[in-house]
Design an enzyme around this catalytic site. Structure first.
Site, short mmCIF file in Angstrom:
data_model
loop_
_atom_site.label_atom_id
_atom_site.label_comp_id
_atom_site.label_asym_id
_atom_site.label_seq_id
_atom_site.Cartn_x
_atom_site.Cartn_y
_atom_site.Cartn_z
N ALA A 21 9.10 25.21 -47.52
CA ALA A 21 9.13 25.04 -46.06
C ALA A 21 9.19 26.42 -45.42
O ALA A 21 9.98 27.26 -45.83
CB ALA A 21 10.35 24.22 -45.64
N PHE A 68 13.65 25.85 -42.53
CA PHE A 68 14.46 24.74 -43.01
C PHE A 68 15.32 24.12 -41.91
O PHE A 68 16.16 23.28 -42.21
CB PHE A 68 15.34 25.20 -44.18
CG PHE A 68 14.58 25.25 -45.48
CD1 PHE A 68 14.44 24.11 -46.25
CD2 PHE A 68 13.98 26.41 -45.91
CE1 PHE A 68 13.72 24.12 -47.43
CE2 PHE A 68 13.27 26.45 -47.09
CZ PHE A 68 13.13 25.31 -47.86
N HIS A 127 11.01 37.73 -33.45
CA HIS A 127 11.95 37.88 -34.56
C HIS A 127 12.54 39.29 -34.58
O HIS A 127 11.99 40.21 -33.96
CB HIS A 127 11.26 37.62 -35.91
CG HIS A 127 11.05 36.18 -36.20
ND1 HIS A 127 9.98 35.47 -35.74
CD2 HIS A 127 11.82 35.29 -36.92
CE1 HIS A 127 10.07 34.22 -36.15
NE2 HIS A 127 11.17 34.08 -36.86
N HIS A 128 13.56 39.44 -35.41
CA HIS A 128 14.24 40.71 -35.65
C HIS A 128 13.28 41.80 -36.15
O HIS A 128 12.23 41.50 -36.71
CB HIS A 128 15.35 40.50 -36.69
CG HIS A 128 14.86 39.82 -37.94
ND1 HIS A 128 14.37 40.52 -38.99
CD2 HIS A 128 14.78 38.50 -38.27
CE1 HIS A 128 13.99 39.66 -39.95
NE2 HIS A 128 14.24 38.43 -39.53
N LYS A 134 11.55 42.05 -39.85
CA LYS A 134 10.59 41.05 -40.38
C LYS A 134 9.29 41.73 -40.78
O LYS A 134 8.75 42.53 -40.04
CB LYS A 134 10.35 39.94 -39.35
CG LYS A 134 9.51 38.82 -39.91
CD LYS A 134 9.66 37.54 -39.13
CE LYS A 134 8.78 36.44 -39.69
NZ LYS A 134 9.19 36.06 -41.06
#
Ligand code: NAD
Length: 254
Positions: A109, A112, A143-144, A147
Site C-alpha cells: 500500500a 496505510f 511532504h517533508h 522525501k
C-alpha cells in the site's frame, strides 16, 4: 504462539515506530534489516533479508524502492507473508510484487491510513460521476523535505483511482510537474504537483474543476503513527491468508 514479525528498514522513521506497534499488538519482534552502519536502537539486525525471512512469519517492509525486487524474491523463496509500504516503485517493481504474490500473501500500500484509503475509494467514485471532458482532475501533495520520490506514492494512488473511475490507464493521461511553455491543458489529463518543505507528514488534495464548480477532497496526516498502526493492522489481517495480492481496501472492507 504470537506472530513473529521482522521489519525491513528497522532503523528508519517508519521502522522505529513499527517496533513499538509490534510490541503494542502483543506480537514478537524478531529484529530487522537496514543499511549497514544505521542505528537500530538495540534491535537484532540480520545479515540480509533471507536471514530475516528465515526467522519471521511475516515481514513489514518500509525501506527503499531499490530493495523491492530482491525482497520479493527472498520472501517468496522463504514463503513469508509481506506487508510492503515502500514507495517510488517502478513497473518492474510492481511486476516483481505480482510475481511474489503467486506464492505468498502480499499487501502493498502506498499509504496505510484509513482516511487516505477512503479517499482512494471516493476519488474513484467522483471520477466515474464527473465527465473527464468537463471536470479537470488535479492532484496536489506536500511532504517533508527529506522525501526522495515525487509525486508521492499516495498521490499516484489517488491518480490510479481517478484513472480507474474514468476507465483509462494513468500512464496515458498523467501530467506531472508542469513547467515552461506547456500549452493548454488537454481534456482528460490527470495533473500532479508536488511541494516539499519542513516536516509535513503528508497532505493530499484531489480537485475536480469544471467551468462553474469545483469539488475537492483533502487529507492531512498529522503523524506518521497513523501509517504504522495501519501497517500493523494490515499485518495482523494478512497473517495466515492464502497467497495473493491484497490491498488496504480488503483490510478496511471498503
Ligand atoms: P527512512 O529513510 O527513515 O528509513 C529507510 C529505512 O530503510 C532505513 O532503515 C534504511 O536503513 C533502510 N534501507 C534503505 N535502503 C536499504 C537497503 N538497500 N537495504 C536494506 N535497508 C535499507 O525512510 P522512512 O520515512 O521510514 O520511509 C521508508 C519508505 O516508506 C519510503 O519509501 C517512504 O516513502 C515509505 N512510506 C510509506 C508509507 C505508507 O503508508 N505506505 C508511510 C511513510 C513512508
Amino acid at each position: 504462539m504470537t506472530l513473529r514479525i521482522g521489519i525491513a528498514g528497522i532503523s528508519g522513521r517508519m521502522g522505529q515506530m513499527l517496533t513499538e506497534e509490534v510490541a503494542a499488538a502483543g506480537a514478537t519482534l524478531v529484529g530487522g534489516v537496514c543499511r549497514p552502519g544505521d542505528d537500530a536502537k538495540g534491535a537484532k539486525i540480520y545479515e540480509d533479508i533471507a536471514a530475516l525471512a528465515a526467522a519471521s512469519a511475516l515481514v513489514i517492509d518500509f525501506t527503499h524502492a531499490s530493495t523491492v525486487i530482491p525482497h520479493a524474491k527472498a520472501l517468496a523463496a522463504a514463503k513469508i507473508a509481506w506487508v510492503l509500504g515502500t514507495t517510488g516503485l517502478s513497473a518492474q517493481d510492481e511486476a516483481a510484487i505480482d510475481h511474489a504474490a503467486l506464492s505468498i500473501p502480499v499487501l502493498a500500500a502506498p499509504n496505510f491510513s484509513a482516511g487516505v484509503n477512503l479517499m482512494f475509494a471516493l476519488a474513484e467514485r467522483m471520477a466515474a460521476a464527473l465527465p473527464a471532458q468537463a471536470y479537470d482532475a488535479e492532484i496536489l501533495e506536500m511532504h517533508h523535505r527529506q522525501k526522495v520520490d515525487a509525486p508521492s506514492g499516495t498521490a499516484l494512488g489517488i491518480g490510479l483511482a481517478v484513472a480507474a473511475g474514468r476507465g483509462v490507464a494513468l500512464n496515458d493521461v498523467m501530467v506531472s510537474g508542469r513547467h515552461g511553455h506547456t500549452g493548454a491543458r488537454k481534456d482528460g489529463e490527470i495533473g500532479f504537483a508536488s511541494l516539499r518543505g519542513g516536516q509535513i507528514v503528508g497532505s493530499h488534495t484531489v480537485s475536480f474543476t469544471a467551468a462553474n464548480e469545483q469539488i475537492s477532497l483533502t487529507h492531512h496526516a498529522f503523524d506518521r503513527r497513523n501509517f504504522a498502526t495501519g501497517a500493523m493492522r494490515a499485518a495482523l489481517w494478512l497473517a495466515g491468508r492464502p497467497a495473493g495480492r491484497y490491498s488496504m481496501k480488503d483490510v478496511l472492507g471498503i
